[in-house]
Scaffold this motif. Structure first.
Motif, PDB file in Angstrom:
ATOM      1  N   PRO A   1       0.915  -1.349   0.060  1.00 39.39           N
ATOM      2  CA  PRO A   1      -0.070   0.065   0.028  1.00 39.39           C
ATOM      3  C   PRO A   1       0.757   1.333   0.121  1.00 39.39           C
ATOM      4  CG  PRO A   1       0.074  -1.240   2.249  1.00 39.39           C
ATOM      5  CD  PRO A   1       0.963  -2.139   1.149  1.00 39.39           C
ATOM      6  N   THR A   2       0.299   2.226  -0.730  1.00 39.86           N
ATOM      7  CA  THR A   2       1.052   3.554  -0.491  1.00 39.86           C
ATOM      8  C   THR A   2       1.130   4.344   0.956  1.00 39.86           C
ATOM      9  OG1 THR A   2      -0.987   4.987  -0.810  1.00 39.86           O
ATOM     10  CG2 THR A   2       0.502   4.176  -2.813  1.00 39.86           C
ATOM     11  N   LYS A   3       2.248   4.915   1.014  1.00 33.79           N
ATOM     12  CA  LYS A   3       2.191   5.495   2.432  1.00 33.79           C
ATOM     13  C   LYS A   3       1.039   6.252   2.922  1.00 33.79           C
ATOM     14  CE  LYS A   3       5.454   9.110   1.189  1.00 33.79           C
ATOM     15  NZ  LYS A   3       6.852   9.681   1.381  1.00 33.79           N
ATOM     16  N   GLN A   4       0.565   7.012   1.913  1.00 34.73           N
ATOM     17  CA  GLN A   4      -0.634   7.470   2.287  1.00 34.73           C
ATOM     18  C   GLN A   4      -1.752   6.918   2.875  1.00 34.73           C
ATOM     19  OE1 GLN A   4       1.101   8.271  -0.477  1.00 34.73           O
ATOM     20  NE2 GLN A   4       1.775  10.199  -0.220  1.00 34.73           N
ATOM     21  N   GLN A   5      -1.992   5.729   2.025  1.00 31.43           N
ATOM     22  CA  GLN A   5      -3.113   4.881   2.315  1.00 31.43           C
ATOM     23  C   GLN A   5      -2.599   4.405   3.647  1.00 31.43           C
ATOM     24  OE1 GLN A   5      -2.409   2.209  -0.886  1.00 31.43           O
ATOM     25  NE2 GLN A   5      -4.456   2.688  -1.802  1.00 31.43           N
ATOM     26  N   MET A   6      -1.530   3.975   3.961  1.00 30.90           N
ATOM     27  CA  MET A   6      -1.055   3.296   5.575  1.00 30.90           C
ATOM     28  C   MET A   6      -1.393   4.387   6.454  1.00 30.90           C
ATOM     29  SD  MET A   6       2.137   1.052   4.600  1.00 30.90           S
ATOM     30  CE  MET A   6       2.518   0.822   5.989  1.00 30.90           C
ATOM     31  N   ALA A   7      -0.948   5.600   5.962  1.00 35.40           N
ATOM     32  CA  ALA A   7      -1.192   6.728   6.981  1.00 35.40           C
ATOM     33  C   ALA A   7      -2.451   6.973   7.532  1.00 35.40           C
ATOM     34  CB  ALA A   7      -0.348   7.840   6.572  1.00 35.40           C
ATOM     35  N   LYS A   8      -3.334   6.603   6.618  1.00 31.98           N
ATOM     36  CA  LYS A   8      -4.892   7.201   6.686  1.00 31.98           C
ATOM     37  C   LYS A   8      -5.362   6.085   7.730  1.00 31.98           C
ATOM     38  CE  LYS A   8      -8.990   7.478   4.194  1.00 31.98           C
ATOM     39  NZ  LYS A   8      -9.306   6.592   3.020  1.00 31.98           N
ATOM     40  N   ARG A   9      -4.777   4.856   7.394  1.00 34.23           N
ATOM     41  CA  ARG A   9      -5.323   3.742   8.275  1.00 34.23           C
ATOM     42  C   ARG A   9      -4.680   3.939   9.753  1.00 34.23           C
ATOM     43  NH1 ARG A   9      -9.129   0.445  10.366  1.00 34.23           N
ATOM     44  NH2 ARG A   9      -8.403  -1.564  11.198  1.00 34.23           N
ATOM     45  N   LEU A  10      -3.437   4.046   9.639  1.00 35.14           N
ATOM     46  CA  LEU A  10      -2.759   4.349  11.043  1.00 35.14           C
ATOM     47  C   LEU A  10      -3.362   5.742  11.932  1.00 35.14           C
ATOM     48  CD1 LEU A  10       0.984   3.880   9.815  1.00 35.14           C
ATOM     49  CD2 LEU A  10      -0.346   2.347  11.409  1.00 35.14           C
ATOM     50  N   MET A  11      -3.620   6.444  11.110  1.00 33.73           N
ATOM     51  CA  MET A  11      -4.518   7.670  11.762  1.00 33.73           C
ATOM     52  C   MET A  11      -5.764   7.167  12.407  1.00 33.73           C
ATOM     53  SD  MET A  11      -4.091  10.749  12.494  1.00 33.73           S
ATOM     54  CE  MET A  11      -3.015  11.451  11.652  1.00 33.73           C
ATOM     55  N   GLN A  12      -6.434   6.397  11.687  1.00 34.97           N
ATOM     56  CA  GLN A  12      -7.719   5.788  12.303  1.00 34.97           C
ATOM     57  C   GLN A  12      -7.626   4.951  13.615  1.00 34.97           C
ATOM     58  OE1 GLN A  12      -9.603   3.528   9.528  1.00 34.97           O
ATOM     59  NE2 GLN A  12     -10.121   4.931   7.852  1.00 34.97           N
ATOM     60  N   ILE A  13      -6.383   4.373  13.682  1.00 39.50           N
ATOM     61  CA  ILE A  13      -6.056   3.558  14.870  1.00 39.50           C
ATOM     62  C   ILE A  13      -5.467   4.511  15.937  1.00 39.50           C
ATOM     63  CG2 ILE A  13      -4.302   2.022  15.720  1.00 39.50           C
ATOM     64  CD1 ILE A  13      -4.434   0.734  12.866  1.00 39.50           C
ATOM     65  N   ALA A  14      -4.724   5.337  15.400  1.00 41.01           N
ATOM     66  CA  ALA A  14      -4.076   6.262  16.428  1.00 41.01           C
ATOM     67  C   ALA A  14      -5.250   7.223  17.134  1.00 41.01           C
ATOM     68  CB  ALA A  14      -3.243   7.310  15.891  1.00 41.01           C
ATOM     69  N   THR A  15      -6.292   7.660  16.138  1.00 38.97           N
ATOM     70  CA  THR A  15      -7.467   8.387  16.858  1.00 38.97           C
ATOM     71  C   THR A  15      -8.193   7.422  17.912  1.00 38.97           C
ATOM     72  OG1 THR A  15      -7.287   9.059  14.503  1.00 38.97           O
ATOM     73  CG2 THR A  15      -9.274   9.904  16.232  1.00 38.97           C
ATOM     74  N   ALA A  16      -8.309   6.369  17.374  1.00 38.65           N
ATOM     75  CA  ALA A  16      -9.222   5.379  18.167  1.00 38.65           C
ATOM     76  C   ALA A  16      -8.531   5.097  19.583  1.00 38.65           C
ATOM     77  CB  ALA A  16      -9.422   3.997  17.528  1.00 38.65           C
ATOM     78  N   GLU A  17      -7.122   5.063  19.417  1.00 37.91           N
ATOM     79  CA  GLU A  17      -6.417   4.900  20.614  1.00 37.91           C
ATOM     80  C   GLU A  17      -6.188   6.118  21.485  1.00 37.91           C
ATOM     81  OE1 GLU A  17      -5.484   2.041  22.029  1.00 37.91           O
ATOM     82  OE2 GLU A  17      -6.239   0.486  20.690  1.00 37.91           O
ATOM     83  N   GLY A  18      -6.438   7.096  21.089  1.00 35.87           N
ATOM     84  CA  GLY A  18      -6.290   8.502  21.481  1.00 35.87           C
ATOM     85  C   GLY A  18      -4.933   8.688  21.678  1.00 35.87           C
ATOM     86  N   LEU A  19      -4.107   8.641  20.534  1.00 34.93           N
ATOM     87  CA  LEU A  19      -2.805   9.102  20.369  1.00 34.93           C
ATOM     88  C   LEU A  19      -2.397  10.083  19.381  1.00 34.93           C
ATOM     89  CD1 LEU A  19      -0.130   7.352  21.231  1.00 34.93           C
ATOM     90  CD2 LEU A  19      -0.115   6.488  18.996  1.00 34.93           C
ATOM     91  N   GLN A  20      -1.640  11.168  19.939  1.00 36.97           N
ATOM     92  CA  GLN A  20      -1.517  12.311  19.048  1.00 36.97           C
ATOM     93  C   GLN A  20      -0.443  12.243  18.260  1.00 36.97           C
ATOM     94  OE1 GLN A  20      -1.319  15.887  21.522  1.00 36.97           O
ATOM     95  NE2 GLN A  20      -3.542  15.744  22.125  1.00 36.97           N
ATOM     96  N   VAL A  21      -0.761  12.260  17.173  1.00 35.03           N
ATOM     97  CA  VAL A  21       0.276  12.303  16.087  1.00 35.03           C
ATOM     98  C   VAL A  21      -0.218  13.005  14.850  1.00 35.03           C
ATOM     99  CG1 VAL A  21      -0.657   9.830  15.513  1.00 35.03           C
ATOM    100  CG2 VAL A  21       1.618  10.374  14.708  1.00 35.03           C
ATOM    101  N   ASN A  22       0.728  13.331  14.039  1.00 40.45           N
ATOM    102  CA  ASN A  22       0.234  14.023  12.626  1.00 40.45           C
ATOM    103  C   ASN A  22       0.526  13.012  11.412  1.00 40.45           C
ATOM    104  OD1 ASN A  22       2.981  14.356  11.751  1.00 40.45           O
ATOM    105  ND2 ASN A  22       2.790  16.614  12.364  1.00 40.45           N
TER     106      ASN A  22
END
Lengths: 354, 834
Positions: free
Chosen positions: B408-429
């Motif tokens: 997957p492209t890094k954008q795609q991955m980042a999107k999913r990672l962001m979902q996870i981070a959000t769900a876990e309450g992690l602050q990351v850009n």
């Protein structure tokens, strides 16, 4: 046929250059037996010629009737069998081979072939010569293991077989082997001797030799008779009748090496190093042995070098040559030498001329 | 930051003096599209515009002279940069890092989304042309620094400014003539970095985060966030769709084809009974397979490397269960049974063969068995592997529908990672996550694991954290030898840690040293520093070359004497020391050609040398066989070749055609040289700067020579057995046999004295028989009669079996040799064909 082969003396009587050795050899074999022999001397001095003439002296014309074959050996070495192939030249009386062609397995060749010869001893109807002769070339290139095993077999089977060893440098033959042989040093012929041979050939071919021409060829040949005769014929092919100032054509690879040397002297830079590498590769690909390249390169460099640097450069050349023998990829070591030379020479130039 | 500071110091020490700055950077070259910014050029830089140099990027002219500013971490967020050409003081990698650290995005080529083109000089080129066309702003390095610096005192407004009205902002910064070296208070980089992130794209309250951690902490994130529905899968939508369709229609295609009378649909090339999913680990192959089977109501049975998958016994295949049965066969036969009993609501099953490329180890005949299983299977089979082109799977591929999963492209991955981070309450850009995705090389599982791990210690993760962490624990990816050499020799090669260097050089311990050896001359070493006359560089070169030679010696010890404990020393000498000495920028030594590392030339040269040695040995053997000379191979090459060449070519140049050809052929015959040997001599005498040995010889002469040689081969005294042309056999007998074959007439007329007494007798005997044979048009290969002849076929071989095997070709050649004297009909026929 080339002159060098055409005028090769076939019998000990006809030998011109090393007539003293020849007469000694003749006396040696006129009595029934003969010890093991070790011929050593620089290339082009006539070792092989002497050996062949000696064989003829011992066995008569039958020794000249050689055939070539690719022999295969199967050798039991404990758990496994080793299969080896080697080209041999043999007559009914002798076998000649280059054991170093077998690489690191040369040991087996040496053991096996002597045993084999001992097994089938020639039955001569006249009951005259009860032994066969084994001629081993390039003994100095034999591995240490092979030389050790040679020592043992030489003694054990000495009743049925005689060894004639032939090499360039006796220092690479172990003491043990040397002491079991009659050592015969075959010197490089002097320039006068070479001139004599060249004039002899010239007379036989009916050529007009300008004065000093033969001497120049002899000078150029670096005391190798073979090279001198070959150069002589090359001159003849190139231009005949000879002129006094006729150039002696250099060997193709020597010319190339000297070009490399002047490349190195003229410029020392990474770019030039890269170019030199390409040329060295070419020489290697054209089957010039790396040791010979390095040696020639050194002598070409020394010609153009300041005397202050000569000692140091020779040291490094020896250093890298030694390492080349230890290593496997010759080009790395030659290149290292060239790089070293460039760095030293450039430093020297800048220190001297600023 | 600390790192790059160190670097700057290093370089500053070495670069004592830089060329004087010439005013006027040649802004005029830049198009009017650059707008007001262009006219406000401050005239800094090397003034080297106009010099086009595509192959090689030059050093930044003021490398390391400028203070790299530290700004608010998010001050460039939302901006996209493209870097072009050489910057004033930063290496390209440094610039990228700088931008990313501040939340910006760096892309490779200019597009509509690009906000700035970072370029200090207009070198023409594609990027600037495109930028002009799209009206993208040009930005110099100083302007970039300004932007970053500005952000520091006033964090929030700048940020807003930048994201919304970045163009005006940029213009403004242009207008101000910024001081060249502003001392940014850089003493406490730590504090600067700690400035709170104002607008991380997802700002989740900490309380929520804690709550979440409380409930689901027992599961690892990879399990917790494993996709539950196909839409959750990242990337490869078309492949997932294909897999879905295939599985959905499998039963109609393969199970009921007989009943519906559609004929064999299997012939349809698009339809395969199995699929092969391939792709690098951690990109969701197994997950997709399971998910889709689940969605379509299949019961997935997964067989992986931990199950025995060896070749099953034939009997078991017929339905008898036994101790050696394996699960696949059972599964298939079970399915056959169940369908024949027509259980109406039996659950459909699908077999997932995971890790099929690992099947060879303990599973003997596994792949072959799998293929036969596929042929008879009544259930769909999904095979999963990492490398589709693996040798082991070659046979399998043709039975499967290959589906190749891409990373997957890094954008795609980042999107999913962001979902996870959000769900876990992690602050990351986003940029940080993209960097993470980039670092793990497309491995989603790895990325999530890393994120999980980091979440344990931080609640806010920023760019530098990822960088620091993943620099050390980067995934062990398959690094190609070229990439390894690039890294070792790269400009920053000196900063690698020792274990990294060992890893790199060990990535292929055979190839990496060769590539290093091939290319080390091309590097301009950093450690040479200022080097007016190149002495330092040459010294380094000499040291490097010696070290490489050391490596060769060590290698001999390793290979020949099996001293494998030396392998680290070997890689140290052959890779690490050379790289440490020479790393720097690559430069080209010859005009043209690409400026990247060449493949090690040694291998090719060595094999050419081997080939030439073989050819030389052939020629040598022929010369020996001619009995004219008794020389060794080296002497032949070194001393004889010049004259041989002269003898072979000179007559063709100077003499009239017929006599010349005659003469050369005579010469060749005297030394038993064949046409191949002629070519060998020509080939081995070629040197690049020397004229070709065949120069000045007309092709017609060459052709005449060939003809003459062929003609003469009828009466030739053949001495080397591999020179005999057998009428029926195109190639010479493979093994050389001892044979001196001399036709009788030749013996009588030409070479009487050469024959030893014994041989003459035997030849005489032969001649009568041979004449009989030659009377016939077709030479008869009568082994019995041949054996009685006294040909010189002496094979002093140890084993009898071998000698018999070898005698056969010798006899044949004898027969043909005798036929050559007579009719020659068959022989000539054979030749004419060629």
């Amino acid at each position: 046929m080339l002159w060098v082969d055409k005028y090769r003396p076939r019998t000990l009587d006809k030998v011109i250059v090393h007539d003293d050795i020849a007469s000694n050899l003749k006396k040696l074999v006129s009595e029934q037996d003969c010890p093991h022999l070790l011929f050593y001397g620089p290339p082009g001095s006539g070792k092989k010629t002497l050996i062949m003439a000696l064989l003829k002296q011992m066995f008569g014309p039958g020794a000249e009737k050689v055939k070539m074959e690719n022999k295969a050996w199967k050798i039991d070495a404990g758990s496994r069998t080793i299969e080896l192939e080697l080209t041999t030249l043999s007559s009914t009386h002798h076998v000649e081979l280059n054991p170093s062609d077998a690489g690191f397995q040369d040991r087996y060749i040496v053991q096996e072939i002597i045993k084999e010869m001992a097994k089938n001893r020639p039955i001569d109807t006249k009951g005259k010569k009860g032994f066969k002769v084994l001629v081993l070339n390039e003994v100095d290139k034999l591995s240490r293991e092979a030389q050790h095993s040679l020592r043992r077999t030489m003694e054990k089977y000495s009743a049925s077989c005689r060894l004639i060893l032939c090499c360039n440098s006796s220092s690479k033959v172990t003491e043990a082997v040397r002491s079991r042989c009659l050592n015969i040093r075959v010197n490089a012929p002097t320039n006068d001797q070479i001139v004599k041979v060249l004039e002899f050939i010239g007379k036989k071919e009916g050529l007009q030799l300008p004065a000093g021409f033969a001497a120049r060829i002899a000078n150029h040949s670096n005391r190798s008779l073979r090279r001198a005769v070959l150069a002589f014929e090359t001159c003849k092919v190139q231009q005949y009748p000879f002129t006094v100032d006729q150039g002696i054509p250099p060997l193709d690879w020597e010319q190339y090496v000297s070009e490399i040397a002047s490349d190195i002297i003229n410029e020392q830079s990474p770019k030039r190093l890269f170019l030199v590498r390409g040329k060295l590769y070419e020489l290697l690909v054209n089957c010039i042995p790396p040791q010979i390249i390095l040696k020639k390169l050194l002598s070409e460099l020394l010609k153009k070098l300041d005397s202050e640097l000569k000692h140091e450069i020779c040291h490094w050349a020896a250093y890298y040559e030694h390492r080349m023998c230890l290593g496997q990829k010759a080009i790395f070591h030659i290149e290292a030498f060239v790089a070293k030379f460039m760095s030293i020479y450039k430093g020297f130039l800048i220190a001297t001329f600023g | 930051m600390d790192e790059s500071d160190d670097d700057n110091e290093e370089v500053e020490e070495k670069e004592v003096k830089t060329p004087t700055k010439s005013g006027g950077r040649g802004r005029g070259g830049r198009g009017s599209g650059a707008g007001p910014a262009a006219s406000a050029g401050r005239g800094r830089g090397g003034g080297r515009g106009g010099f086009m140099n595509f192959g090689e990027r030059k050093d930044p002219p003021h490398k390391g002279e400028k203070e790299v500013p530290e700004g608010a971490p998010e001050c460039l967020a939302g901006l996209t940069f493209v870097i072009s050409g050489t910057l004033d003081s930063l290496e390209r990698e440094e610039a990228e890092d700088l931008i990313k650290r501040h939340g910006g995005r760096v892309t490779g080529s200019v597009s509509k989304k690009t906000n700035f083109l970072l370029a200090d000089e207009d070198i023409g080129g594609k990027k600037s042309a495109k930028a002009k066309e799209l009206g993208t702003k040009f930005l110099t390095e100083d302007e970039l620094f300004d932007m970053i610096r500005k952000s520091k005192p006033a964090k929030a407004p700048v940020k807003e400014d930048l994201t919304k009205k970045h163009e005006e902002k940029a213009n403004k910064s242009h207008m101000k003539s910024s001081p060249m070296k502003v001392k940014v208070e850089d003493d406490q980089p730590g504090t600067a970095r700690k400035t709170p992130v104002k607008s991380a794209p997802s700002n989740v309250s900490l309380s929520k985060r804690k709550a979440q951690i409380g409930e689901g902490s027992s599961l690892t994130w990879t399990e917790k966030y494993r996709p539950k529905v196909p839409n959750d899968l990242i990337g490869n939508p078309s492949i997932v769709k294909q897999l879905h369709d295939w599985l959905a229609h499998w039963h109609e295609h393969f199970l009921h084809n007989g009943q519906k009378g559609k004929g064999k649909r299997q012939n349809d090339s698009g339809l395969k009974k199995a699929v092969l999913l391939s792709g690098t680990p951690g990109i969701g192959k197994s997950t997709s397979a399971k998910l889709i089977s689940q969605m379509l109501g299949f019961e997935a049975i997964e067989v992986n490397a931990s199950d025995s998958r060896g070749k099953a016994d034939n009997k078991i295949f017929k339905g008898v269960s036994g101790s050696t049965s394996n699960s696949i066969k059972e599964l298939i036969s079970n399915e056959i049974l169940s369908s024949s009993k027509k259980w109406s609501e039996h659950k459909k099953t699908v077999l997932i063969m995971d890790e099929v490329d690992g099947m060879s180890a303990g599973d003997r005949g596994g792949v072959a068995d799998l293929i036969s299983s596929i042929k008879v299977s009544k259930v769909p089979i999904i095979c999963i592997c990492n490398d589709r082109y693996s040798q082991k799977l070659k046979s399998l591929v043709s039975y499967c529908l290959p589906l190749n999963f891409r990373k997957p492209t890094k954008q795609q991955m980042a999107k999913r990672l962001m979902q996870i981070a959000t769900a876990e309450g992690l602050q990351v850009n986003n940029i940080t996550l993209e960097e993470l995705a980039d670092r793990v090389n497309g491995d989603m599982r790895m990325a999530i694991n890393q994120l999980h791990y980091m979440s344990l210690s931080h609640s806010i993760i920023n760019y530098d954290d990822i960088r620091a962490r993943l620099l050390s624990s980067a995934k062990d990816e398959d690094i190609s030898p070229f990439a390894a050499v690039d890294k070792l020799f790269g400009f920053n090669g000196g900063k690698l840690r020792m274990d990294e260097r060992i890893d790199l050089s060990m990535s292929d311990p055979d190839l990496v040293p060769l590539i290093i050896q091939e290319n080390y001359i091309n590097y301009r070493p950093v450690s040479a520093g200022k080097d007016e006359n190149g002495v330092k560089r040459l010294n380094l070169l000499a040291q490097t070359a010696e070290s490489i030679a050391d490596g060769d010696i060590v290698n001999v010890q390793i290979r020949r004497y099996r001293q494998w404990q030396l392998s680290q020393a070997g890689s140290l000498a052959s890779c690490i020391i050379p790289a440490a000495l020479m790393h720097g920028n690559r430069e080209m030594l010859e005009q043209g050609g690409p400026n990247y590392n060449r493949f090690g030339g040694w291998l090719g040269k060595n094999s050419t040398m081997g080939k030439n040695l073989r050819l030389l040995e052939d020629a040598h053997v022929h010369i020996l066989a001619s009995q004219a000379s008794n020389i060794d191979r080296v002497t032949l090459r070194i001393d004889y070749f010049t004259l041989l060449l002269k003898q072979l070519t000179e007559p063709l140049r100077v003499m009239p055609k017929d006599t010349a050809v005659q003469k050369v052929v005579e010469f060749m015959n005297a030394y038993s040289l064949s046409q191949e040997d002629f070519d060998t001599i020509m080939e081995l005498s070629k040197f690049k700067t020397h004229p070709n040995p065949l120069e000045g010889i007309q092709p017609t002469l060459k052709a005449a020579l060939t003809r003459e040689y062929k003609e003469a081969s009828k009466t030739r005294v053949v001495r080397a057995p591999d020179l005999i042309n057998l009428p029926g056999i195109k190639k010479a007998p493979k093994k050389r046999i001892a044979a001196i074959l001399e036709p009788v007439d030749a013996v009588d007329s030409g070479l009487p004295e050469e024959n030893g007494n014994g041989l003459v007798e035997s030849d005489e005997e032969n001649s009568s028989e041979a004449d009989e044979i030659s009377g016939e048009a077709e030479p008869k290969l009568d082994l019995q009669s041949d054996k009685s002849k006294g040909i010189q076929v002496q094979l002093d071989l140890k084993t009898d079996g071998k000698s018999k095997a070898k005698k056969a070709p010798a006899n044949k050649s004898r027969a043909s040799g005798s036929s050559e004297k007579g009719g020659q009909s068959s022989g000539r026929g054979g030749k004419r064909k060629r």
